[in-house]
Design a protein around this motif. Structure first.
Motif, PDB file in Angstrom:
ATOM      1  N   VAL A   8       1.227  -4.381   8.483  1.00 16.78           N
ATOM      2  CA  VAL A   8       0.620  -3.208   9.106  1.00 16.78           C
ATOM      3  C   VAL A   8      -0.842  -3.538   9.412  1.00 16.78           C
ATOM      4  CG1 VAL A   8       0.106  -0.760   8.771  1.00 16.78           C
ATOM      5  CG2 VAL A   8       2.079  -1.792   7.623  1.00 16.78           C
ATOM      6  N   ARG A   9      -1.250  -3.389  10.632  1.00 19.66           N
ATOM      7  CA  ARG A   9      -2.641  -3.665  11.004  1.00 19.66           C
ATOM      8  C   ARG A   9      -3.436  -2.365  10.912  1.00 19.66           C
ATOM      9  NH1 ARG A   9      -3.282  -9.056  10.524  1.00 19.66           N
ATOM     10  NH2 ARG A   9      -1.148  -9.756  10.713  1.00 19.66           N
ATOM     11  N   THR A  10      -4.390  -2.343  10.081  1.00 24.93           N
ATOM     12  CA  THR A  10      -5.158  -1.125   9.874  1.00 24.93           C
ATOM     13  C   THR A  10      -6.633  -1.470   9.895  1.00 24.93           C
ATOM     14  OG1 THR A  10      -5.266  -1.506   7.525  1.00 24.93           O
ATOM     15  CG2 THR A  10      -3.373  -0.246   8.300  1.00 24.93           C
ATOM     16  N   ASP A  11      -7.466  -0.461   9.794  1.00 23.09           N
ATOM     17  CA  ASP A  11      -8.909  -0.700   9.704  1.00 23.09           C
ATOM     18  C   ASP A  11      -9.241  -1.531   8.481  1.00 23.09           C
ATOM     19  OD1 ASP A  11      -9.891   2.521  11.011  1.00 23.09           O
ATOM     20  OD2 ASP A  11      -9.400   0.625  11.986  1.00 23.09           O
ATOM     21  N   THR A  12      -8.543  -1.252   7.379  1.00 21.33           N
ATOM     22  CA  THR A  12      -8.851  -2.013   6.162  1.00 21.33           C
ATOM     23  C   THR A  12      -8.475  -3.479   6.349  1.00 21.33           C
ATOM     24  OG1 THR A  12      -6.714  -1.406   5.205  1.00 21.33           O
ATOM     25  CG2 THR A  12      -8.618  -0.071   4.550  1.00 21.33           C
ATOM     26  N   HIS A  13      -7.427  -3.725   7.143  1.00 15.62           N
ATOM     27  CA  HIS A  13      -7.037  -5.120   7.401  1.00 15.62           C
ATOM     28  C   HIS A  13      -8.110  -5.825   8.237  1.00 15.62           C
ATOM     29  CE1 HIS A  13      -3.972  -8.285   7.391  1.00 15.62           C
ATOM     30  NE2 HIS A  13      -4.551  -8.636   8.532  1.00 15.62           N
ATOM     31  N   LYS A  17     -10.636  -9.057   7.038  1.00 13.29           N
ATOM     32  CA  LYS A  17     -10.795 -10.277   7.841  1.00 13.29           C
ATOM     33  C   LYS A  17     -12.272 -10.533   8.128  1.00 13.29           C
ATOM     34  CE  LYS A  17      -9.463 -13.595  10.763  1.00 13.29           C
ATOM     35  NZ  LYS A  17     -10.301 -14.717  10.365  1.00 13.29           N
ATOM     36  N   ALA A  18     -12.987  -9.483   8.533  1.00 11.40           N
ATOM     37  CA  ALA A  18     -14.418  -9.646   8.828  1.00 11.40           C
ATOM     38  C   ALA A  18     -15.163 -10.062   7.562  1.00 11.40           C
ATOM     39  CB  ALA A  18     -14.983  -8.333   9.372  1.00 11.40           C
ATOM     40  N   ALA A 212      -8.812  -2.788  -1.184  1.00  8.90           N
ATOM     41  CA  ALA A 212      -8.736  -1.587  -0.337  1.00  8.90           C
ATOM     42  C   ALA A 212      -7.594  -1.730   0.660  1.00  8.90           C
ATOM     43  CB  ALA A 212     -10.061  -1.372   0.391  1.00  8.90           C
ATOM     44  N   ASP A 213      -7.473  -2.912   1.239  1.00  9.91           N
ATOM     45  CA  ASP A 213      -6.422  -3.141   2.240  1.00  9.91           C
ATOM     46  C   ASP A 213      -5.033  -3.131   1.597  1.00  9.91           C
ATOM     47  OD1 ASP A 213      -5.451  -3.762   4.847  1.00  9.91           O
ATOM     48  OD2 ASP A 213      -5.091  -5.796   4.118  1.00  9.91           O
ATOM     49  N   LEU A 214      -4.904  -3.806   0.450  1.00 14.17           N
ATOM     50  CA  LEU A 214      -3.583  -3.859  -0.195  1.00 14.17           C
ATOM     51  C   LEU A 214      -3.172  -2.490  -0.723  1.00 14.17           C
ATOM     52  CD1 LEU A 214      -3.841  -7.331  -1.987  1.00 14.17           C
ATOM     53  CD2 LEU A 214      -2.458  -6.750   0.020  1.00 14.17           C
ATOM     54  N   PHE A 215      -4.133  -1.681  -1.112  1.00 16.68           N
ATOM     55  CA  PHE A 215      -3.791  -0.331  -1.566  1.00 16.68           C
ATOM     56  C   PHE A 215      -3.317   0.514  -0.379  1.00 16.68           C
ATOM     57  CE2 PHE A 215      -4.803   4.080  -2.943  1.00 16.68           C
ATOM     58  CZ  PHE A 215      -3.847   4.142  -3.934  1.00 16.68           C
ATOM     59  N   ASP A 216      -3.997   0.338   0.732  1.00 12.61           N
ATOM     60  CA  ASP A 216      -3.596   1.029   1.956  1.00 12.61           C
ATOM     61  C   ASP A 216      -2.150   0.666   2.319  1.00 12.61           C
ATOM     62  OD1 ASP A 216      -4.413   2.679   4.100  1.00 12.61           O
ATOM     63  OD2 ASP A 216      -4.464   0.930   5.412  1.00 12.61           O
ATOM     64  N   LYS A 217      -1.832  -0.614   2.232  1.00 11.88           N
ATOM     65  CA  LYS A 217      -0.474  -1.068   2.558  1.00 11.88           C
ATOM     66  C   LYS A 217       0.530  -0.564   1.515  1.00 11.88           C
ATOM     67  CE  LYS A 217      -1.546  -5.190   5.264  1.00 11.88           C
ATOM     68  NZ  LYS A 217      -2.956  -5.505   5.269  1.00 11.88           N
ATOM     69  N   LYS A 289     -12.837   5.893  -5.111  1.00  8.24           N
ATOM     70  CA  LYS A 289     -13.197   5.974  -3.688  1.00  8.24           C
ATOM     71  C   LYS A 289     -12.002   5.672  -2.775  1.00  8.24           C
ATOM     72  CE  LYS A 289     -15.963   3.455  -0.550  1.00  8.24           C
ATOM     73  NZ  LYS A 289     -16.722   2.222  -0.449  1.00  8.24           N
ATOM     74  N   ILE A 290     -11.202   4.689  -3.170  1.00  2.00           N
ATOM     75  CA  ILE A 290     -10.064   4.339  -2.285  1.00  2.00           C
ATOM     76  C   ILE A 290      -8.788   5.155  -2.631  1.00  2.00           C
ATOM     77  CG2 ILE A 290     -10.912   2.003  -1.815  1.00  2.00           C
ATOM     78  CD1 ILE A 290      -8.678   0.933  -3.702  1.00  2.00           C
ATOM     79  N   GLY A 291      -8.904   5.994  -3.658  1.00  2.00           N
ATOM     80  CA  GLY A 291      -7.753   6.848  -4.019  1.00  2.00           C
ATOM     81  C   GLY A 291      -6.833   6.235  -5.042  1.00  2.00           C
ATOM     82  N   ALA A 292      -7.267   5.124  -5.672  1.00  2.00           N
ATOM     83  CA  ALA A 292      -6.394   4.422  -6.619  1.00  2.00           C
ATOM     84  C   ALA A 292      -6.663   4.813  -8.069  1.00  2.00           C
ATOM     85  CB  ALA A 292      -6.540   2.909  -6.445  1.00  2.00           C
ATOM     86  N   ALA A 293      -7.461   5.843  -8.294  1.00  2.00           N
ATOM     87  CA  ALA A 293      -7.722   6.274  -9.685  1.00  2.00           C
ATOM     88  C   ALA A 293      -7.299   7.721  -9.845  1.00  2.00           C
ATOM     89  CB  ALA A 293      -9.192   6.143 -10.016  1.00  2.00           C
TER      90      ALA A 293
END
Ligand SMILES: [Fe+2]
Ligand SMILES: [Fe+2]
Length: 293
Positions: A8-13, A17-18, A212-217, A289-293
Motif C-alpha cells: 500500500v503506497r501511503t504518505d507514511t511510505h 523513503k525520504a 509509523a509506516d508499518l503501523f499504518d499498513k 501520536k501514531i495511534g499505537a498506544a
C-alpha cells in the motif's frame, strides 16, 4: 493480509523513503571508525562513579539509601558493565531482526540504509563489549529468555519488529544523553555514550519513520483485535525492558549481601516508578501520536 508484491503506497511510505534517503547520505558523510577513534585507557579509576547516581537502579529506593558510599561506587561500576552488556545483547537481537528483513519483500526501499544501520550497530556492539571485557573482565551473560513474539498477521508482526527496536533504542538513548554530559564519569565512558547517541539519533529517526509506516499498513491489513493485541504487546515489551535493568549479578558483584533479595526490593520500590516513566516517556508519546498506544 499485506500484499507485499503490491504494498500500500501511503504518505507514511513516501515519508519513510525520504527519511532513509536522507539518513543514508548522513551515514556515508559522517561515518565513524571506533576501531581507530577511541583511546582506551589502561584502566579506569575505581574511586569515581562509572554510572551517574540518577541512572542507577537503586536511585530513589529505600534499599538503595542503606548503601555506604563505597558500596554505591562499587555498584556503579557493575551497573555500568551490565548496561553496556545489555546494549550488546539488545543490539545482537535487533541485528538479527534487521538482517532477516533487509532483503525480504516489502523492504526494497530501505535495504540500502539497513546496510549502514547494521554496520553501525556492529561497531556499537564491538565498543560496548570491548568496554565490558577491558574494565569488567566479562560481558554479562543475558540469562533472561528472549521476549517472545506473538504470532499475529504478517503486517502486525512487521510493525512489532521495528516497534521493539525503537523502544530499546529510545530507552538506551535516555541513558546515553545523561551519561555523555556527566563530567563525573571517566572520559572514555562519556565518549562511548556520546558516540552512540550520535549514531542512534539516525537509527531512531529511521525507527520512527518505518514504525509509523508499518503501523499504518498493519491498521489497513489487520482486524481491530490484532491491533489491540499489538498495543498490549508493546506495553508488555516495555515492562520487560525495564525489568531487564535489574540484573541480579551486578548486586552480587558489588558485594551486596542477599543480592537477590536486595534486587527484588529495589525493583519493587515505588520510588522507581517516576524513573521508569521518564525513561519511556518519549517512545510512549510517539506511539500515542501514531495511534499505537
Ligand atoms: Fe547501537
Ligand atoms: Fe541503533
Amino acid at each position: 493480509m499485506l500484499d507485499t508484491a503490491n504494498p500500500v503506497r501511503t504518505d507514511t511510505h513516501a515519508q519513510r523513503k525520504a527519511t532513509v534517503d536522507r539518513l543514508t547520505a548522513l551515514s556515508i558523510r559522517n561515518k565513524t571508525n571506533p576501531f581507530l577513534d577511541i583511546a582506551w585507557p589502561e584502566s579506569l579509576p575505581e574511586d569515581v562513579m562509572w554510572m551517574p547516581h540518577e541512572l542507577m537502579t537503586v536511585h530513589g529506593t529505600q534499599a538503595g539509601a542503606t548503601l555506604t558510599p563505597e558500596q554505591l561506587l562499587r555498584l556503579s561500576k557493575w551497573e555500568s558493565i551490565w548496561f553496556y552488556s545489555f546494549n550488546v545483547h539488545g543490539e545482537r537481537h535487533l541485528l538479527r531482526d534487521v538482517l532477516n528483513c533487509m532483503h525480504s519483500p516489502g523492504y526494497e526501499d530501505v535495504s540500502d540504509y539497513m546496510h549502514h544501520f547494521v554496520c553501525e550497530e556492529n561497531n556499537h556492539s564491538w565498543f560496548f563489549s570491548n568496554f565490558c571485557t577491558r574494565y569488567g573482565g566479562k560481558v554479562y551473560v543475558d540469562k533472561r529468555s528472549q521476549f517472545q513474539a506473538q504470532p499475529l498477521k504478517p503486517a502486525a508482526n512487521a510493525f512489532l519488529i521495528f516497534a521493539r527496536i525503537l523502544i530499546l533504542e529510545e530507552m538506551l538513548d535516555y541513558y546515553n544523553v545523561i551519561i555523555a554530559a556527566d563530567e563525573a564519569v571517566p572520559a572514555v565512558i562519556r565518549e562511548l555514550n556520546a558516540l552512540h547517541h550520535y549514531e542512534e539519533a539516525r537509527h531512531m529517526a529511521f525507527g520512527r519513520a518505518i514504525v509509523a509506516d508499518l503501523f499504518d499498513k498493519a491498521r489497513k491489513n489487520c482486524a481491530d483485535e490484532d491491533i489491540d493485541a499489538c498495543r498490549a504487546y508493546l506495553d508488555r515489551y516495555i515492562g520487560w525492558c525495564l525489568d531487564s535493568l535489574y540484573y541480579p549479578a551486578m548486586y552480587r558483584d558489588a558485594g551486596i549481601a542477599d543480592a537477590y533479595q536486595f534486587r527484588n526490593a529495589v525493583m519493587a520500590d515505588p520510588g522507581r516508578q517516576s524513573h521508569h516513566e521518564a525513561m519511556t516517556a518519549k517512545v510512549r508519546k510517539f506511539f500515542a501520536k501514531i495511534g499505537a498506544a
